[in-house]
Design a protein around this motif. Structure first.
Motif, mmCIF file in Angstrom:
data_model
loop_
_atom_site.group_PDB
_atom_site.id
_atom_site.type_symbol
_atom_site.label_atom_id
_atom_site.label_comp_id
_atom_site.label_asym_id
_atom_site.label_seq_id
_atom_site.Cartn_x
_atom_site.Cartn_y
_atom_site.Cartn_z
ATOM 1 N N PRO A 289 96.317 -23.066 110.571
ATOM 2 C CA PRO A 289 94.896 -22.940 110.908
ATOM 3 C C PRO A 289 94.185 -24.290 110.834
ATOM 4 N N GLU A 290 93.287 -24.506 111.777
ATOM 5 C CA GLU A 290 92.512 -25.745 111.826
ATOM 6 C C GLU A 290 91.185 -25.451 112.530
ATOM 7 N N PRO A 291 90.157 -26.278 112.310
ATOM 8 C CA PRO A 291 88.891 -26.078 113.029
ATOM 9 C C PRO A 291 89.084 -26.330 114.517
ATOM 10 N N LEU A 292 88.650 -25.384 115.354
ATOM 11 C CA LEU A 292 88.844 -25.495 116.797
ATOM 12 C C LEU A 292 87.523 -25.232 117.524
ATOM 13 N N ALA A 293 87.259 -26.009 118.563
ATOM 14 C CA ALA A 293 86.075 -25.801 119.397
ATOM 15 C C ALA A 293 86.389 -24.676 120.381
ATOM 16 N N LEU A 294 85.854 -23.507 120.123
ATOM 17 C CA LEU A 294 86.214 -22.311 120.879
ATOM 18 C C LEU A 294 85.904 -22.457 122.370
ATOM 19 N N ALA A 295 84.722 -22.960 122.711
ATOM 20 C CA ALA A 295 84.332 -23.074 124.119
ATOM 21 C C ALA A 295 85.248 -24.030 124.876
ATOM 22 N N ASP A 296 85.742 -25.092 124.218
ATOM 23 C CA ASP A 296 86.628 -26.042 124.895
ATOM 24 C C ASP A 296 87.951 -25.379 125.263
ATOM 25 N N PHE A 316 85.471 -16.438 137.681
ATOM 26 C CA PHE A 316 84.912 -16.569 136.339
ATOM 27 C C PHE A 316 83.591 -17.327 136.423
ATOM 28 N N GLU A 317 82.698 -16.991 135.514
ATOM 29 C CA GLU A 317 81.404 -17.679 135.449
ATOM 30 C C GLU A 317 80.979 -17.739 133.984
ATOM 31 N N TRP A 318 80.435 -18.867 133.602
ATOM 32 C CA TRP A 318 79.937 -18.991 132.231
ATOM 33 C C TRP A 318 78.601 -18.269 132.085
ATOM 34 N N GLY A 319 78.472 -17.534 130.983
ATOM 35 C CA GLY A 319 77.180 -17.015 130.561
ATOM 36 C C GLY A 319 76.661 -17.947 129.488
ATOM 37 N N ALA A 320 76.952 -17.629 128.232
ATOM 38 C CA ALA A 320 76.614 -18.513 127.109
ATOM 39 C C ALA A 320 77.841 -19.323 126.727
ATOM 40 N N ALA A 321 77.599 -20.568 126.327
ATOM 41 C CA ALA A 321 78.697 -21.445 125.898
ATOM 42 C C ALA A 321 78.233 -22.248 124.690
ATOM 43 N N ASP A 322 78.022 -21.556 123.578
ATOM 44 C CA ASP A 322 77.565 -22.225 122.361
ATOM 45 C C ASP A 322 78.689 -23.061 121.751
ATOM 46 N N ARG A 323 78.297 -24.146 121.074
ATOM 47 C CA ARG A 323 79.280 -25.038 120.448
ATOM 48 C C ARG A 323 79.688 -24.446 119.102
ATOM 49 N N VAL A 324 80.603 -23.492 119.146
ATOM 50 C CA VAL A 324 81.064 -22.795 117.947
ATOM 51 C C VAL A 324 82.451 -23.303 117.579
ATOM 52 N N ARG A 325 82.647 -23.589 116.307
ATOM 53 C CA ARG A 325 83.974 -23.982 115.815
ATOM 54 C C ARG A 325 84.509 -22.858 114.935
ATOM 55 N N VAL A 326 85.777 -22.502 115.175
ATOM 56 C CA VAL A 326 86.408 -21.413 114.435
ATOM 57 C C VAL A 326 87.676 -21.925 113.766
ATOM 58 N N LEU A 327 88.148 -21.165 112.788
ATOM 59 C CA LEU A 327 89.349 -21.552 112.050
ATOM 60 C C LEU A 327 90.507 -20.669 112.492
ATOM 61 N N ASP A 328 91.513 -21.286 113.129
ATOM 62 C CA ASP A 328 92.679 -20.522 113.572
ATOM 63 C C ASP A 328 93.797 -21.493 113.947
ATOM 64 N N ASP A 329 94.985 -20.934 114.175
ATOM 65 C CA ASP A 329 96.104 -21.713 114.700
ATOM 66 C C ASP A 329 95.888 -21.922 116.197
ATOM 67 N N HIS A 330 96.015 -23.168 116.654
ATOM 68 C CA HIS A 330 95.697 -23.508 118.037
ATOM 69 C C HIS A 330 96.544 -22.707 119.024
ATOM 70 N N GLN A 331 97.846 -22.676 118.804
ATOM 71 C CA GLN A 331 98.719 -21.978 119.738
ATOM 72 C C GLN A 331 98.454 -20.478 119.746
ATOM 73 N N GLY A 365 82.741 -16.400 115.331
ATOM 74 C CA GLY A 365 82.806 -16.997 116.655
ATOM 75 C C GLY A 365 83.400 -15.984 117.613
ATOM 76 N N ARG A 366 82.674 -15.633 118.671
ATOM 77 C CA ARG A 366 83.091 -14.533 119.530
ATOM 78 C C ARG A 366 83.215 -14.981 120.981
ATOM 79 N N THR A 367 84.295 -14.535 121.624
ATOM 80 C CA THR A 367 84.473 -14.707 123.060
ATOM 81 C C THR A 367 84.439 -13.322 123.695
ATOM 82 N N ALA A 368 83.499 -13.076 124.583
ATOM 83 C CA ALA A 368 83.354 -11.754 125.194
ATOM 84 C C ALA A 368 83.227 -11.885 126.704
ATOM 85 N N LEU A 369 83.606 -10.811 127.419
ATOM 86 C CA LEU A 369 83.529 -10.774 128.873
ATOM 87 C C LEU A 369 82.669 -9.606 129.330
#
Length: 390
Positions: A289-296, A316-331, A365-369
């Motif tokens: 686990p490491e801090p990751l920029a979810l939107a990137d 695909f189209e962006w709605g909101a793209a907040d600069r949220v950092r989450v803790l997880d394994d990158h892969q 940190g949430r990613t939704a469609l």
């Protein structure tokens, strides 16, 4: 691209005087050289390299042929781009060169006079710093970044007529070699630099595409193969653009816009290559686990899936793209997000738009469609990922 200095076009006469004092082991004023050049000179002298050499040492014929056979895949992937680099230099004296991670020259393309010069390095030449001192290949390897050496910034005297540039090549599983240009004038070096950067990143994508084709047993093999085919199509387009730009550069035309387009495409390839490696490489240890920029990460995956979306008639189209950092394994996170997006594409109605929202909800940190239909109706979709915010 990793640059090692902001100083351009050193005072050649001053550097030559410094070189003469240095090779005679007299005192050196460190602020008269670009820092990476001084480091390279120090490494070369420490290794016993002879600064009075007139040309690079060479492997024997048998060892050279064996080396070329072992590096056949790298040579094949690079050949079209060496040709484009050579054409960009036009009729000026030049050589576009490929070397392996040990600094051994594998192949080159250049003007007729340079190719006929018996003193110019040829396949099998040893261009690591221990043998050839500071140069566009050995120093790019040692410094792990783009280098440029002008005239007497080279350590051995036989290279003082050249300006050399070198860029390391990174394959899917680590360093593979160096792509380099050797020219006689600074004007030529300035003209071909952008093409050199584009060519290096395109070679890396060629190597990645080849590697992906050999992982059929991978759990994501089917998905990766579709993405690989998309990458090959984009590479073909980029190669054509690079070829046209190279020919126009050689003719003296202003190709700023075309080169910028190639650079943009190369930068996109580089980002996508990182994503492909994350998806495809087998894990050798526990999750990290490491801090990751979810939107990137989401943006990289949306770029990767652009063709897949067009095939099924969805965008695909962006709605909101907040600069949220989450803790997880990158892969692990990248694979879960990819799976969620592919599932949404399969279920979406042709002609609809999948709107992506990334943000923080209740400390997560949430990613939704959500799916927007042609008639404007909106259907809430799944929460693809929800993770603790760092």
């Amino acid at each position: 691209m990793h640059f090692l200095s902001n100083v351009r076009h050193p005072d050649v006469e001053q550097v030559r005087a410094v070189w003469e004092r240095y090779v005679q082991h007299q005192e050196l004023a460190p602020d008269t050289l670009r820092p990476y050049v001084l480091r390279a000179w120090n490494r070369a002298r420490a290794s016993g390299c002879n600064p009075r050499l007139g040309r690079a040492d060479l492997l024997g014929e048998h060892d050279t042929q064996q080396l070329l056979a072992e590096r056949h895949e790298l040579i094949t992937a690079t050949a079209p781009f060496l040709g484009a680099l050579s054409r960009a230099a036009g009729e000026n004296r030049h050589a576009a060169m490929l070397a392996d991670t040990d600094g051994r020259l594998l192949c080159l393309a250049g003007d007729a006079e340079t190719m006929a010069d018996e003193n110019f390095p040829r396949p099998g030449s040893l261009l690591d710093e221990a043998h050839a001192g500071a140069n566009g290949i050995g120093t790019a390897i040692a410094e792990n970044g783009y280098v440029e050496l002008v005239g007497p910034e080279h350590f051995i005297e036989g290279f003082h007529a050249f300006t050399c540039q070198g860029v390391p090549i990174t394959g899917p599983q680590g360093p593979m070699g160096v792509l380099s240009m050797s020219v006689r004038t600074l004007a030529t070096a300035d003209r071909v630099r952008d093409i050199l950067f584009c060519a290096t990143e395109a070679v890396e994508c060629e190597l990645l595409a080849k590697w992906l084709s050999g992982i059929s047993g991978h759990e994501m093999a089917h998905t990766l193969e579709r993405l690989r085919q998309d990458m090959l199509q984009r590479l073909t387009s980029a190669r054509l653009r690079m070829e046209v730009a190279a020919r126009r550069i050689a003719a003296g035309a202003d190709v700023t816009a075309m080169v910028q387009t190639s650079k943009t495409m190369s930068a996109q390839f580089a980002r996508q290559a990182r994503t492909w490696r994350v998806l495809a490489l087998e894990r050798t240890g526990p999750a990290q686990p490491e801090p990751l920029a979810l939107a990137d990460i989401v943006q990289d995956l949306l770029d990767l899936l652009a063709t897949e979306a067009r095939v099924v008639g969805v965008q695909f189209e962006w709605g909101a793209a907040d600069r949220v950092r989450v803790l997880d394994d990158h892969q692990a996170l990248t694979r879960r997000l990819l799976g969620g997006f592919l599932s949404a594409l399969q279920k979406a109605a042709p002609g609809s738009t999948l709107v992506v929202d990334v943000g923080a909800v209740a400390g997560l940190g949430r990613t939704a469609l959500k799916e927007r239909f042609i008639d404007g109706r909106v259907r809430p979709g799944p929460v693809v990922e929800s993770l603790q915010v760092t």
